[in-house]
Scaffold this motif. Structure first.
Motif, PDB file in Angstrom:
ATOM      1  N   ALA A  64       0.841  -1.188   0.000  1.00  0.00           N
ATOM      2  CA  ALA A  64       0.000   0.000   0.000  1.00  0.00           C
ATOM      3  C   ALA A  64       0.878   1.240   0.000  1.00  0.00           C
ATOM      4  O   ALA A  64       1.915   1.279   0.658  1.00  0.00           O
ATOM      5  CB  ALA A  64      -0.918   0.006   1.220  1.00  0.00           C
ATOM      6  N   SER A  65       0.435   2.264  -0.704  1.00  0.00           N
ATOM      7  CA  SER A  65       1.146   3.540  -0.729  1.00  0.00           C
ATOM      8  C   SER A  65       0.756   4.397   0.473  1.00  0.00           C
ATOM      9  O   SER A  65       1.125   5.553   0.549  1.00  0.00           O
ATOM     10  CB  SER A  65       0.837   4.304  -2.020  1.00  0.00           C
ATOM     11  N   PHE A  66       0.017   3.814   1.404  1.00  0.00           N
ATOM     12  CA  PHE A  66      -0.476   4.550   2.559  1.00  0.00           C
ATOM     13  C   PHE A  66      -0.559   3.629   3.775  1.00  0.00           C
ATOM     14  O   PHE A  66      -0.485   2.414   3.660  1.00  0.00           O
ATOM     15  CB  PHE A  66      -1.874   5.118   2.270  1.00  0.00           C
ATOM     16  N   ILE A  67      -0.737   4.246   4.922  1.00  0.00           N
ATOM     17  CA  ILE A  67      -1.011   3.537   6.171  1.00  0.00           C
ATOM     18  C   ILE A  67      -2.350   4.050   6.659  1.00  0.00           C
ATOM     19  O   ILE A  67      -2.604   5.258   6.659  1.00  0.00           O
ATOM     20  CB  ILE A  67       0.100   3.780   7.201  1.00  0.00           C
ATOM     21  N   GLU A  68      -3.214   3.135   7.063  1.00  0.00           N
ATOM     22  CA  GLU A  68      -4.549   3.494   7.522  1.00  0.00           C
ATOM     23  C   GLU A  68      -4.612   3.404   9.043  1.00  0.00           C
ATOM     24  O   GLU A  68      -4.372   2.355   9.617  1.00  0.00           O
ATOM     25  CB  GLU A  68      -5.591   2.575   6.896  1.00  0.00           C
ATOM     26  N   ILE A  69      -4.950   4.513   9.672  1.00  0.00           N
ATOM     27  CA  ILE A  69      -5.142   4.559  11.121  1.00  0.00           C
ATOM     28  C   ILE A  69      -6.643   4.658  11.352  1.00  0.00           C
ATOM     29  O   ILE A  69      -7.275   5.653  10.979  1.00  0.00           O
ATOM     30  CB  ILE A  69      -4.402   5.767  11.745  1.00  0.00           C
ATOM     31  N   ARG A  70      -7.205   3.600  11.923  1.00  0.00           N
ATOM     32  CA  ARG A  70      -8.647   3.554  12.140  1.00  0.00           C
ATOM     33  C   ARG A  70      -8.965   4.051  13.546  1.00  0.00           C
ATOM     34  O   ARG A  70      -8.449   3.527  14.523  1.00  0.00           O
ATOM     35  CB  ARG A  70      -9.161   2.135  11.952  1.00  0.00           C
ATOM     36  N   LEU A  71      -9.840   5.057  13.607  1.00  0.00           N
ATOM     37  CA  LEU A  71     -10.205   5.682  14.871  1.00  0.00           C
ATOM     38  C   LEU A  71     -11.663   5.407  15.210  1.00  0.00           C
ATOM     39  O   LEU A  71     -12.542   5.593  14.366  1.00  0.00           O
ATOM     40  CB  LEU A  71     -10.008   7.193  14.795  1.00  0.00           C
ATOM     41  N   ALA A  72     -11.898   4.960  16.444  1.00  0.00           N
ATOM     42  CA  ALA A  72     -13.256   4.794  16.949  1.00  0.00           C
ATOM     43  C   ALA A  72     -13.566   5.982  17.861  1.00  0.00           C
ATOM     44  O   ALA A  72     -12.654   6.600  18.418  1.00  0.00           O
ATOM     45  CB  ALA A  72     -13.384   3.488  17.717  1.00  0.00           C
ATOM     46  N   CYS A  73     -14.835   6.282  17.992  1.00  0.00           N
ATOM     47  CA  CYS A  73     -15.258   7.340  18.894  1.00  0.00           C
ATOM     48  C   CYS A  73     -15.041   6.851  20.328  1.00  0.00           C
ATOM     49  O   CYS A  73     -15.492   5.763  20.695  1.00  0.00           O
ATOM     50  CB  CYS A  73     -16.729   7.664  18.643  1.00  0.00           C
ATOM     51  N   ARG A  74     -14.319   7.644  21.095  1.00  0.00           N
ATOM     52  CA  ARG A  74     -14.028   7.255  22.474  1.00  0.00           C
ATOM     53  C   ARG A  74     -15.335   6.997  23.221  1.00  0.00           C
ATOM     54  O   ARG A  74     -16.260   7.784  23.178  1.00  0.00           O
ATOM     55  CB  ARG A  74     -13.223   8.340  23.184  1.00  0.00           C
ATOM     56  N   GLY A  75     -15.393   5.851  23.897  1.00  0.00           N
ATOM     57  CA  GLY A  75     -16.563   5.476  24.684  1.00  0.00           C
ATOM     58  C   GLY A  75     -17.604   4.687  23.916  1.00  0.00           C
ATOM     59  O   GLY A  75     -18.516   4.119  24.521  1.00  0.00           O
ATOM     60  N   ALA A  76     -17.497   4.627  22.598  1.00  0.00           N
ATOM     61  CA  ALA A  76     -18.469   3.862  21.807  1.00  0.00           C
ATOM     62  C   ALA A  76     -18.178   2.370  21.968  1.00  0.00           C
ATOM     63  O   ALA A  76     -17.032   1.937  21.912  1.00  0.00           O
ATOM     64  CB  ALA A  76     -18.394   4.258  20.340  1.00  0.00           C
ATOM     65  N   GLU A  77     -19.216   1.610  22.182  1.00  0.00           N
ATOM     66  CA  GLU A  77     -19.083   0.162  22.350  1.00  0.00           C
ATOM     67  C   GLU A  77     -19.383  -0.550  21.032  1.00  0.00           C
ATOM     68  O   GLU A  77     -20.291  -0.147  20.306  1.00  0.00           O
ATOM     69  CB  GLU A  77     -20.058  -0.334  23.428  1.00  0.00           C
ATOM     70  N   PRO A  78     -18.633  -1.616  20.723  1.00  0.00           N
ATOM     71  CA  PRO A  78     -18.968  -2.408  19.533  1.00  0.00           C
ATOM     72  C   PRO A  78     -20.351  -3.047  19.695  1.00  0.00           C
ATOM     73  O   PRO A  78     -20.801  -3.308  20.807  1.00  0.00           O
ATOM     74  CB  PRO A  78     -17.883  -3.488  19.498  1.00  0.00           C
ATOM     75  N   GLU A  79     -21.005  -3.278  18.578  1.00  0.00           N
ATOM     76  CA  GLU A  79     -22.301  -3.968  18.571  1.00  0.00           C
ATOM     77  C   GLU A  79     -22.078  -5.430  18.257  1.00  0.00           C
ATOM     78  O   GLU A  79     -21.119  -5.786  17.561  1.00  0.00           O
ATOM     79  CB  GLU A  79     -23.196  -3.416  17.454  1.00  0.00           C
ATOM     80  N   ILE A  80     -22.973  -6.279  18.721  1.00  0.00           N
ATOM     81  CA  ILE A  80     -22.993  -7.677  18.311  1.00  0.00           C
ATOM     82  C   ILE A  80     -24.145  -7.795  17.325  1.00  0.00           C
ATOM     83  O   ILE A  80     -25.295  -7.474  17.636  1.00  0.00           O
ATOM     84  CB  ILE A  80     -23.198  -8.624  19.515  1.00  0.00           C
ATOM     85  N   ARG A  81     -23.812  -8.217  16.087  1.00  0.00           N
ATOM     86  CA  ARG A  81     -24.804  -8.274  15.028  1.00  0.00           C
ATOM     87  C   ARG A  81     -24.499  -9.436  14.095  1.00  0.00           C
ATOM     88  O   ARG A  81     -23.401  -9.526  13.554  1.00  0.00           O
ATOM     89  CB  ARG A  81     -24.785  -6.948  14.262  1.00  0.00           C
TER      90      ARG A  81
END
Length: 194
Positions: A64-81
């Motif tokens: 990849a010609s880039f690096i991806e930094i994935r940011l989650a919203c602080r305090g947001a919980e993952p969903e189970i789906r």
């Protein structure tokens, strides 16, 4: 650190775009800052936490010609789906070959609860945004600027490349199949091939 001595209009310069499409050296005096330090700073903002860093090959022998930094919203919980843990995130992608970064719209990463699979999205030109929704203080652009990065404006990233230019990439939109030739300014600077 200030923006590398390459001018603000390097992003659409036809000669530099041609070099970017070939992964050739674009700026001889520019060296990519340590992306782990950038990610650490992004993760220390009050609104964001680093969900993951895609820094090698997206699970295959690609580049990849880039690096991806994935940011989650602080305090947001993952969903189970549907048997998956689903995390919503926005990406900051930093280019390896030039002092350019891009912000991507919120997407979902899915990890199977049984550990046997995962699904995420690669960034594409259609997903460019001008801000991460929960970054209300605009700290992300400030941090990137401190490391010398210019943020790619969505309207510039979606421009077509000059005639005759294109780049092989696997970054496809939802209606595309497999590999295609990227024809946008975004594709020249941010591409990935297996």
């Amino acid at each position: 650190m200030m923006l590398a001595d390459c001018g603000q209009d390097f992003v659409t310069n036809p000669n530099l775009l041609a070099l970017a499409c070939e992964d050739a050296e674009v700026f001889g005096d520019w060296a990519m800052p340590d992306y782990r330090r950038i990610a650490a700073e992004l993760g220390r903002t009050p609104e964001s936490t680093v969900f993951s860093i895609e820094d090698s090959d997206y699970g295959s022998g690609g580049w990849a010609s880039f690096i991806e930094i994935r940011l989650a919203c602080r305090g947001a919980e993952p969903e189970i789906r549907d048997g998956y843990q689903v995390t919503r995130y926005a990406s900051v992608v930093v280019c390896r070959i030039a002092p350019l970064a891009a912000l991507m719209k919120v997407a979902e990463a899915r990890v199977a609860l049984n550990g046997k699979g995962s699904c995420g999205y690669l960034p594409v030109a259609d997903d460019l945004v001008s801000a991460v929704p929960w970054d209300t203080r605009q700290r992300i652009p400030e941090i990137l600027a401190n490391y010398g990065y210019q943020i790619l404006a969505p309207e510039i990233g979606r421009l077509r490349l000059p005639d005759g230019l294109g780049v092989d990439t696997l970054l496809t939109s939802k209606d595309e199949k497999d590999c295609y030739i990227g024809h946008h300014v975004f594709d020249a600077w941010f591409h990935w091939m297996d």
